[in-house]
Design a protein around this motif. Structure first.
Motif, PDB file in Angstrom:
ATOM      1  N   SER A  68       0.859  -1.187   0.000  1.00  0.00           N
ATOM      2  CA  SER A  68       0.000   0.000   0.000  1.00  0.00           C
ATOM      3  C   SER A  68       0.896   1.239   0.000  1.00  0.00           C
ATOM      4  O   SER A  68       1.563   1.502   1.004  1.00  0.00           O
ATOM      5  N   PRO A  69       0.965   1.936  -1.137  1.00  0.00           N
ATOM      6  CA  PRO A  69       0.195   1.718  -2.362  1.00  0.00           C
ATOM      7  C   PRO A  69       0.667   0.470  -3.113  1.00  0.00           C
ATOM      8  O   PRO A  69       1.829   0.082  -3.009  1.00  0.00           O
ATOM      9  N   ALA A  70      -0.249  -0.125  -3.864  1.00  0.00           N
ATOM     10  CA  ALA A  70       0.044  -1.367  -4.582  1.00  0.00           C
ATOM     11  C   ALA A  70       0.659  -1.053  -5.946  1.00  0.00           C
ATOM     12  O   ALA A  70       0.123  -1.412  -6.995  1.00  0.00           O
ATOM     13  N   THR A  71       1.814  -0.405  -5.893  1.00  0.00           N
ATOM     14  CA  THR A  71       2.525  -0.068  -7.122  1.00  0.00           C
ATOM     15  C   THR A  71       3.065  -1.342  -7.762  1.00  0.00           C
ATOM     16  O   THR A  71       3.611  -2.208  -7.072  1.00  0.00           O
ATOM     17  N   ILE A  72       2.916  -1.455  -9.080  1.00  0.00           N
ATOM     18  CA  ILE A  72       3.460  -2.596  -9.815  1.00  0.00           C
ATOM     19  C   ILE A  72       4.790  -2.175 -10.432  1.00  0.00           C
ATOM     20  O   ILE A  72       4.838  -1.266 -11.258  1.00  0.00           O
ATOM     21  N   TYR A  73       5.867  -2.834 -10.015  1.00  0.00           N
ATOM     22  CA  TYR A  73       7.191  -2.550 -10.549  1.00  0.00           C
ATOM     23  C   TYR A  73       7.571  -3.661 -11.529  1.00  0.00           C
ATOM     24  O   TYR A  73       7.480  -4.846 -11.186  1.00  0.00           O
ATOM     25  N   ARG A  74       7.992  -3.288 -12.728  1.00  0.00           N
ATOM     26  CA  ARG A  74       8.539  -4.280 -13.652  1.00  0.00           C
ATOM     27  C   ARG A  74      10.053  -4.245 -13.540  1.00  0.00           C
ATOM     28  O   ARG A  74      10.685  -3.227 -13.822  1.00  0.00           O
ATOM     29  N   LEU A  75      10.621  -5.356 -13.121  1.00  0.00           N
ATOM     30  CA  LEU A  75      12.056  -5.435 -12.865  1.00  0.00           C
ATOM     31  C   LEU A  75      12.807  -6.193 -13.949  1.00  0.00           C
ATOM     32  O   LEU A  75      14.016  -6.001 -14.119  1.00  0.00           O
ATOM     33  N   VAL A  76      12.115  -7.090 -14.643  1.00  0.00           N
ATOM     34  CA  VAL A  76      12.717  -7.868 -15.724  1.00  0.00           C
ATOM     35  C   VAL A  76      11.715  -7.920 -16.870  1.00  0.00           C
ATOM     36  O   VAL A  76      10.526  -8.171 -16.637  1.00  0.00           O
ATOM     37  N   ASP A  77      12.178  -7.692 -18.087  1.00  0.00           N
ATOM     38  CA  ASP A  77      11.292  -7.796 -19.244  1.00  0.00           C
ATOM     39  C   ASP A  77      10.769  -9.229 -19.364  1.00  0.00           C
ATOM     40  O   ASP A  77      11.505 -10.191 -19.122  1.00  0.00           O
ATOM     41  N   GLU A  78       9.514  -9.375 -19.734  1.00  0.00           N
ATOM     42  CA  GLU A  78       8.905 -10.707 -19.823  1.00  0.00           C
ATOM     43  C   GLU A  78       9.604 -11.606 -20.832  1.00  0.00           C
ATOM     44  O   GLU A  78       9.521 -12.836 -20.736  1.00  0.00           O
TER      45      GLU A  78
END
Length: 258
Positions: A68-78
């Motif tokens: 909280s806040p539920a921030t979505i972090y992208r750490l590695v490309d899919e």
């Protein structure tokens, strides 16, 4: 003249570094997504510590979702491999780092107390964000319900995350994971009460679900751990690893539904 020669050399080098000319006018139908599974984890720590660990060299995941806040972090490309699954197996596939997308949720996991383990709940905001992310990943990769698993499913001998308080039923209600019909489970429970299946039956049914489980017919610690992982997912109120009638009914209904 020197300027012209220098320009020519630069153009030659640029041409060499651009790689071969590739014709992309044809596309094969024989292909699918690199990602066949999505693995859910908890971090066992707070946000900052989670980021510090997952940004390092030893452990990584494709996504991290704050509490909280539920921030979505992208750490590695899919399209790249993250190091989140370790020694793992599901549906016969091993070392799932190469065929899965890893999602870490900021959650402390559990602490040991006088009454045993105290598990930490997930925030509503965090699960809402997770569901949105899962739907997006599944749509883009052409994945079907059943592709989402917990770390405890793919490594039941060494992992317990995302734990018994992870709301698998909410994911099922969102159409993301299969869920056993309650009426069918009650019916199976009545049928099995008079003819409790043996350990070999449990092992075979768990293997059909996707678990790596011994199939030697006797109840050892490895088998108990797999049963407990299944129970934690579908019957989180009691995950003692005992092969009881209710667990048998859940397995029978899920496998009958395919």
């Amino acid at each position: 003249m020197k300027a012209l020669i220098s320009a020519a050399i630069l153009l030659l080098l640029a041409g060499c570094s651009s790689g071969p000319r590739i014709d992309t006018s044809y596309t094969s139908l024989g292909q699918d997504s690199r990602a066949q599974f999505i693995v859910i984890h908890y971090t066992s720590s707070d946000l900052q510590r989670s980021l510090d660990i997952l940004k390092g060299n030893d452990v990584s995941s494709h996504y991290l979702i704050g509490e909280s806040p539920a921030t979505i972090y992208r750490l590695v490309d899919e399209n790249r491999r993250a190091w989140h699954a370790g020694d793992s197996q599901w549906n016969g596939r091993t070392w799932l780092n190469s065929s899965s997308i890893g999602i870490e949720l900021v959650n402390r996991g559990y602490v040991e107390g006088a009454q045993g383990r105290l598990w930490y709940p997930y925030s509503e905001e965090q699960i809402d964000a997770l569901i949105v992310l899962l739907k997006d990943i599944m749509q883009r990769n052409g994945l079907k319900p059943g592709a989402i698993v917990g770390h405890s499913d793919i490594a039941p001998q060494r992992k317990v995350d995302p734990g018994p308080l992870f709301p698998w039923k909410r994911l099922a209600d969102a159409g993301l994971v299969p869920w056993p019909d309650a009426t069918a489970v009650a019916r199976q429970r009545d049928l099995l009460a008079t003819a409790m299946p043996d350990v070999g039956w449990f092992q075979a049914q768990l293997a059909r679900q996707g678990y790596k489980v011994p199939e030697h017919g006797y109840l050892d610690l490895e088998t108990r751990n797999v049963i407990a992982a299944f129970q934690m997912k579908y019957r989180p109120g009691r995950f003692d690893g005992e092969p009881d009638v209710e667990t048998a009914a859940l397995l029978a209904v899920l496998n009958a539904a395919g």
